[in-house]
Design an enzyme around this catalytic site. Structure first.
Site, PDB file in Angstrom:
ATOM      1  N   LYS A 109       0.813  -1.213   0.000  1.00  0.00           N
ATOM      2  CA  LYS A 109       0.000   0.000   0.000  1.00  0.00           C
ATOM      3  C   LYS A 109       0.851   1.269   0.000  1.00  0.00           C
ATOM      4  O   LYS A 109       0.401   2.318  -0.434  1.00  0.00           O
ATOM      5  CB  LYS A 109      -0.965  -0.022   1.172  1.00  0.00           C
ATOM      6  CG  LYS A 109      -2.038  -1.086   0.969  1.00  0.00           C
ATOM      7  CD  LYS A 109      -3.140  -1.031   1.998  1.00  0.00           C
ATOM      8  CE  LYS A 109      -4.281  -1.951   1.616  1.00  0.00           C
ATOM      9  NZ  LYS A 109      -3.891  -3.383   1.657  1.00  0.00           N
TER      10      LYS A 109
HETATM   11  C1  LIG Z   1      -4.440  -4.437   0.929  1.00  0.00           C
HETATM   12  C2  LIG Z   1      -3.654  -5.673   0.779  1.00  0.00           C
HETATM   13  C3  LIG Z   1      -3.976  -6.641  -0.202  1.00  0.00           C
HETATM   14  C4  LIG Z   1      -5.181  -6.528  -1.133  1.00  0.00           C
HETATM   15  O1  LIG Z   1      -5.125  -5.422  -1.995  1.00  0.00           O
HETATM   16  P1  LIG Z   1      -6.403  -4.993  -2.876  1.00  0.00           P
HETATM   17  O2  LIG Z   1      -6.138  -3.607  -3.317  1.00  0.00           O
HETATM   18  O3  LIG Z   1      -7.567  -5.119  -1.961  1.00  0.00           O
HETATM   19  O4  LIG Z   1      -6.474  -5.911  -4.011  1.00  0.00           O
HETATM   20  C5  LIG Z   1      -3.166  -7.758  -0.292  1.00  0.00           C
HETATM   21  N1  LIG Z   1      -2.111  -7.947   0.536  1.00  0.00           N
HETATM   22  C6  LIG Z   1      -1.778  -7.049   1.490  1.00  0.00           C
HETATM   23  C7  LIG Z   1      -0.618  -7.329   2.379  1.00  0.00           C
HETATM   24  C8  LIG Z   1      -2.535  -5.883   1.650  1.00  0.00           C
HETATM   25  O5  LIG Z   1      -2.197  -4.998   2.601  1.00  0.00           O
END
Ligand SMILES: *Cc1c(COP(=O)(O)O)cnc(C)c1O
Length: 459
Positions: A109
């Site tokens: 993120k």
């Molecule tokens: C947020 C997150 C995801 C999923 O991402 P999306 O945008 O919902 O597809 C997968 N793995 C981790 C570690 C995350 O923090």
């Protein structure tokens, strides 16, 4: 580039307005009015660094920021990443793992939220305005959002989390940030209680306007755009193959929608393999064309414990031929009946292969990846690796997106590989540091009063 809403109620707005709007004001999602075709310049991108490539990929979508200013803004967004490659690509068994977790909070993120923080900062300074970000988190999003805006003038961030329900590491990643503009709000209740508080406060339009309230959730188009870059990057690191596949662990459809967009821009990406945990609404959809809500279950890949995927509507809009009325009707059916059916499954529907991975398969994959390849994955990445191994094709390289560092999810990792030492200096350093959080009752009036007081008392 101008932007519009998937539901037709917003049209002709600039990139900066799209970023500040977040969710479209008609309840839909913001999309660009057209998708640039980059095939003629692709070959020139193979030697660029990650930040240089990011500026090139995103530039055609940005109509109101000077190109040089934008380039510097993008460079700042990735300056805090701890790997020289920003996102290194490593061979693991018969796939290639793209590590997206070298940013400040060790989850993918950061790729989008470091950029969004810089963008907010730039736009607010240009407009002489302020922003109060209000968010709720059950885990990774809160710390990444805080890391994106800490210390930035003109921005305050208020992040609610359910007391005692996030992991100790995740809580520490938030509460050790002591910048004046960061407010960690511990709410007695569940994550759903936090989300309901968030909705109630945002639905008070007068309050929202008076305090310039904004969100950082995954529907912001800038987040999707920043994630598009690493699909191009993995292709360049692979040596620019004629075709390649990517496996994406996903919950909100954000990460994988970025891949869809990259393919529409002309990247020679063949298949997008969509990997979910037991919360399999997306896997069922790509199996049957039926988008049907199910109960949310708790898994060992908690960042994907999601049933209603907030970015799904963007894909739907393109699948329905950019027809806002059809898109609105589909989402309305889903809202009313808890399900809706995609009738025409031709075209881009075929770009996806999908599957759901159980907790046990996740643990087994984590363990076998360690014993066979010496690679320690986090449980979200292991969900992807499990599915990637089933879809890998001998003649086509397979990239698997790694979304978090294993040390962030140490209990699942320890269950799979008890003997391994699993830590990261960034997390170790947080231990014993001073923390700050404020306990707030789960009551919207109390939350509003807190925000109001914080805005009046510059600390
Ligand atoms: C947020 C997150 C995801 C999923 O991402 P999306 O945008 O919902 O597809 C997968 N793995 C981790 C570690 C995350 O923090």
């Amino acid at each position: 580039m101008k932007y519009r809403s998937t539901r037709g109620g917003v049209e002709g707005i600039s990139f900066s307005d799209a970023v500040m709007m977040g969710l479209a004001s008609d309840g839909g999602l913001i999309v660009p009015e057209s998708i640039p075709d980059v095939r003629s310049v692709l070959s020139q991108w193979s030697t660029l660094s990650y930040p240089e490539l990011a500026a090139q990929v995103m530039q055609p979508f940005v109509d109101d920021i000077d190109p040089e200013v934008f380039e510097a803004l993008v460079a700042r967004s990735y300056a805090q990443f701890q790997h020289v490659d920003t996102a290194p690509l490593l061979p693991v068994g018969n796939v290639h793992v793209l590590e997206l977790f070298h940013g400040p909070t060790l989850a993918f993120k950061d790729i989008a939220l470091q950029f969004l923080g810089e963008l907010f900062s730039h736009i607010l300074a240009a407009r002489g305005s302020e922003l109060n970000i209000l968010g709720a988190t059950s885990g990774d999003t809160g710390s990444a959002a805080i890391a994106g805006v800490r210390g930035k003038p003109g921005i305050r961030i208020f992040i609610m989390f359910p007391e005692g329900r996030t992991s100790p590491i995740q809580e520490r990643q938030m509460t050790t940030v002591l910048d004046d503009n960061v407010y960690n709000l511990s709410i007695s209740g569940s994550f759903d209680d936090c989300q309901n508080l968030l909705k109630t406060v945002f639905s008070d339009l007068d309050f929202k306007e008076r305090f310039s309230l904004g969100a950082v959730n995954s529907v912001n188009f800038a987040r999707v755009l920043a994630q598009t870059v690493y699909y191009f990057w993995s292709w360049s690191r692979l040596g620019c193959p004629k075709a390649f596949d990517v496996t994406v662990p996903t919950g909100n459809f954000g990460n994988i929608f970025a891949g869809f967009l990259a393919k529409k821009m002309g990247l020679p990406l063949r298949k997008l393999v969509l990997a979910t945990n037991q919360n399999d609404i997306l896997a069922r959809f790509f199996d049957s064309g039926v988008y049907q809500r199910g109960p949310v279950g708790f898994s060992n890949s908690p960042a994907m414990d999601i049933q209603v995927a907030s970015n799904f509507e963007r894909y739907l809009y393109y699948q329905l031929g950019e027809d806002s009325n059809a898109c609105r009707a589909f989402m309305q059916n889903f809202q009313n009946d808890g399900q809706a059916v995609l009738v025409d499954r031709s075209g881009a529907f075929d770009w996806f292969s999908a599957g759901s991975v159980s907790d046990q398969q996740t643990i087994e994959c984590l363990r076998s990846t360690w014993t066979e390849s010496g690679y320690l994955a986090d449980p979200h990445t292991a969900v992807g690796l499990h599915l990637a191994s089933q879809h890998v094709d001998a003649n086509i390289p397979m990239v698997c997106l790694a979304t978090a560092h294993p040390a962030k999810f140490d209990s699942a990792v320890a269950q799979a590989v008890p003997s391994v030492s699993n830590s990261h200096p960034t997390l170790d350093r947080l231990e014993g540091q001073a923390t700050r959080k404020v306990e707030i009752p789960g009551d919207p009036e109390a939350l509003k009063a807190f925000i109001e007081a914080a805005c009046q008392n510059a600390r």
